[in-house]
Motif scaffolding. Sequence first.
Motif, PDB file in Angstrom:
ATOM      1  N   GLU A  98       0.839  -1.200   0.000  1.00 57.06           N
ATOM      2  CA  GLU A  98       0.000   0.000   0.000  1.00 57.06           C
ATOM      3  C   GLU A  98       0.877   1.254   0.000  1.00 57.06           C
ATOM      4  O   GLU A  98       2.014   1.243   0.467  1.00 57.06           O
ATOM      5  N   LYS A  99       0.320   2.344  -0.493  1.00 59.39           N
ATOM      6  CA  LYS A  99       1.021   3.624  -0.470  1.00 59.39           C
ATOM      7  C   LYS A  99       0.883   4.216   0.937  1.00 59.39           C
ATOM      8  O   LYS A  99      -0.213   4.202   1.512  1.00 59.39           O
ATOM      9  N   VAL A 108      16.179  13.051   6.881  1.00 55.86           N
ATOM     10  CA  VAL A 108      17.076  12.108   6.222  1.00 55.86           C
ATOM     11  C   VAL A 108      17.223  12.641   4.801  1.00 55.86           C
ATOM     12  O   VAL A 108      16.221  12.889   4.130  1.00 55.86           O
ATOM     13  N   ASP A 109      18.449  12.826   4.374  1.00 58.47           N
ATOM     14  CA  ASP A 109      18.706  13.414   3.052  1.00 58.47           C
ATOM     15  C   ASP A 109      17.963  14.738   2.879  1.00 58.47           C
ATOM     16  O   ASP A 109      17.435  15.026   1.800  1.00 58.47           O
ATOM     17  N   GLY A 110      17.880  15.520   3.970  1.00 59.73           N
ATOM     18  CA  GLY A 110      17.262  16.837   3.913  1.00 59.73           C
ATOM     19  C   GLY A 110      15.744  16.849   3.938  1.00 59.73           C
ATOM     20  O   GLY A 110      15.125  17.900   3.820  1.00 59.73           O
ATOM     21  N   ARG A 111      15.117  15.678   4.102  1.00 61.06           N
ATOM     22  CA  ARG A 111      13.648  15.607   4.110  1.00 61.06           C
ATOM     23  C   ARG A 111      13.152  14.913   5.368  1.00 61.06           C
ATOM     24  O   ARG A 111      13.774  13.987   5.868  1.00 61.06           O
ATOM     25  N   LYS A 112      11.972  15.372   5.825  1.00 57.35           N
ATOM     26  CA  LYS A 112      11.337  14.732   6.983  1.00 57.35           C
ATOM     27  C   LYS A 112      10.063  13.995   6.594  1.00 57.35           C
ATOM     28  O   LYS A 112       9.491  13.291   7.410  1.00 57.35           O
ATOM     29  N   GLU A 113       9.594  14.181   5.363  1.00 57.01           N
ATOM     30  CA  GLU A 113       8.337  13.575   4.932  1.00 57.01           C
ATOM     31  C   GLU A 113       8.538  12.817   3.621  1.00 57.01           C
ATOM     32  O   GLU A 113       9.204  13.293   2.712  1.00 57.01           O
ATOM     33  N   PHE A 114       7.929  11.632   3.567  1.00 55.76           N
ATOM     34  CA  PHE A 114       8.042  10.782   2.389  1.00 55.76           C
ATOM     35  C   PHE A 114       6.696  10.132   2.092  1.00 55.76           C
ATOM     36  O   PHE A 114       5.943   9.807   3.006  1.00 55.76           O
ATOM     37  N   VAL A 115       6.424   9.936   0.815  1.00 56.41           N
ATOM     38  CA  VAL A 115       5.286   9.142   0.367  1.00 56.41           C
ATOM     39  C   VAL A 115       5.859   8.070  -0.538  1.00 56.41           C
ATOM     40  O   VAL A 115       6.672   8.362  -1.421  1.00 56.41           O
ATOM     41  N   GLY A 116       5.462   6.839  -0.289  1.00 54.50           N
ATOM     42  CA  GLY A 116       5.964   5.762  -1.116  1.00 54.50           C
ATOM     43  C   GLY A 116       5.209   4.475  -0.881  1.00 54.50           C
ATOM     44  O   GLY A 116       4.272   4.416  -0.080  1.00 54.50           O
ATOM     45  N   LEU A 117       5.638   3.441  -1.564  1.00 52.66           N
ATOM     46  CA  LEU A 117       5.015   2.129  -1.473  1.00 52.66           C
ATOM     47  C   LEU A 117       5.661   1.338  -0.339  1.00 52.66           C
ATOM     48  O   LEU A 117       6.880   1.201  -0.300  1.00 52.66           O
ATOM     49  N   LEU A 118       4.853   0.855   0.580  1.00 53.42           N
ATOM     50  CA  LEU A 118       5.356   0.041   1.689  1.00 53.42           C
ATOM     51  C   LEU A 118       5.760  -1.320   1.144  1.00 53.42           C
ATOM     52  O   LEU A 118       4.924  -2.090   0.693  1.00 53.42           O
ATOM     53  N   LYS A 119       7.057  -1.572   1.160  1.00 48.67           N
ATOM     54  CA  LYS A 119       7.566  -2.819   0.592  1.00 48.67           C
ATOM     55  C   LYS A 119       7.727  -3.919   1.630  1.00 48.67           C
ATOM     56  O   LYS A 119       7.495  -5.080   1.344  1.00 48.67           O
ATOM     57  N   ASP A 120       8.163  -3.530   2.855  1.00 48.72           N
ATOM     58  CA  ASP A 120       8.451  -4.568   3.841  1.00 48.72           C
ATOM     59  C   ASP A 120       8.611  -3.938   5.218  1.00 48.72           C
ATOM     60  O   ASP A 120       8.798  -2.731   5.346  1.00 48.72           O
ATOM     61  N   TYR A 121       8.532  -4.811   6.216  1.00 51.58           N
ATOM     62  CA  TYR A 121       8.882  -4.458   7.583  1.00 51.58           C
ATOM     63  C   TYR A 121       9.639  -5.650   8.149  1.00 51.58           C
ATOM     64  O   TYR A 121       9.130  -6.762   8.153  1.00 51.58           O
ATOM     65  N   ILE A 130      10.416   4.915  -2.544  1.00 56.10           N
ATOM     66  CA  ILE A 130      10.122   6.331  -2.758  1.00 56.10           C
ATOM     67  C   ILE A 130       9.997   6.621  -4.255  1.00 56.10           C
ATOM     68  O   ILE A 130       9.086   7.275  -4.704  1.00 56.10           O
ATOM     69  N   VAL A 131      10.948   6.135  -4.999  1.00 57.44           N
ATOM     70  CA  VAL A 131      10.980   6.251  -6.454  1.00 57.44           C
ATOM     71  C   VAL A 131      11.110   4.814  -6.956  1.00 57.44           C
ATOM     72  O   VAL A 131      11.746   3.991  -6.303  1.00 57.44           O
ATOM     73  N   GLN A 132      10.514   4.538  -8.101  1.00 59.21           N
ATOM     74  CA  GLN A 132      10.554   3.164  -8.601  1.00 59.21           C
ATOM     75  C   GLN A 132      11.982   2.626  -8.581  1.00 59.21           C
ATOM     76  O   GLN A 132      12.892   3.209  -9.140  1.00 59.21           O
ATOM     77  N   GLY A 133      12.148   1.525  -7.878  1.00 61.07           N
ATOM     78  CA  GLY A 133      13.450   0.881  -7.776  1.00 61.07           C
ATOM     79  C   GLY A 133      14.325   1.384  -6.638  1.00 61.07           C
ATOM     80  O   GLY A 133      15.325   0.777  -6.314  1.00 61.07           O
TER      81      GLY A 133
END
Length: 152
Positions: A98-99, A108-121, A130-133
């Motif tokens: 899910e997104k 992290v890398d100058g950012r505090k917020e991210f939107v992406g696909l949850l791949k694993d825990y 975050i970006v494809q691949g």
Amino acid sequence: MSKIERIAMDLLEPYIEDKDIEVVDIEYVKEGKDWYLRVYIDKPEGISIEDCEDLSRYLSDRLDEVDPIKHKYILEVSSPGIERPLKKPKDYERFKGEKIYVKLYQPVDGRKEFVGLLKDYRDGNVYIEIVQGEIMAIPLEKISLARLHFEF
């Protein structure tokens, strides 16, 4: 979790244990002049209004018996909604694929917020694409807020 939130959770345990209901979150907060005790619940097939009403009546009666809150407050029981928070490791397991939206305590890398696909825990890390691949591993303790992300 505050003392009031823990008491509410303890009171809910006997009710939810055989009903396949999960307590997603409990919050006891002051907003303006009013105090709120909010309970967010879910179950695999989704929550109905009747589920919320039944649990609300049950919890209200138990709270009246124990009387842990000495001032006026508003009890709310509801579904966590379409942008459900992810709080526990099992939430990350359940919503793989899910997104999600993630906010960090520190950049992290100058950012505090991210939107992406949850791949694993695994091993205490949340893996999001975050970006494809490009998959980012974020330690769970660095996440201040995570929730499902729905684009309107």
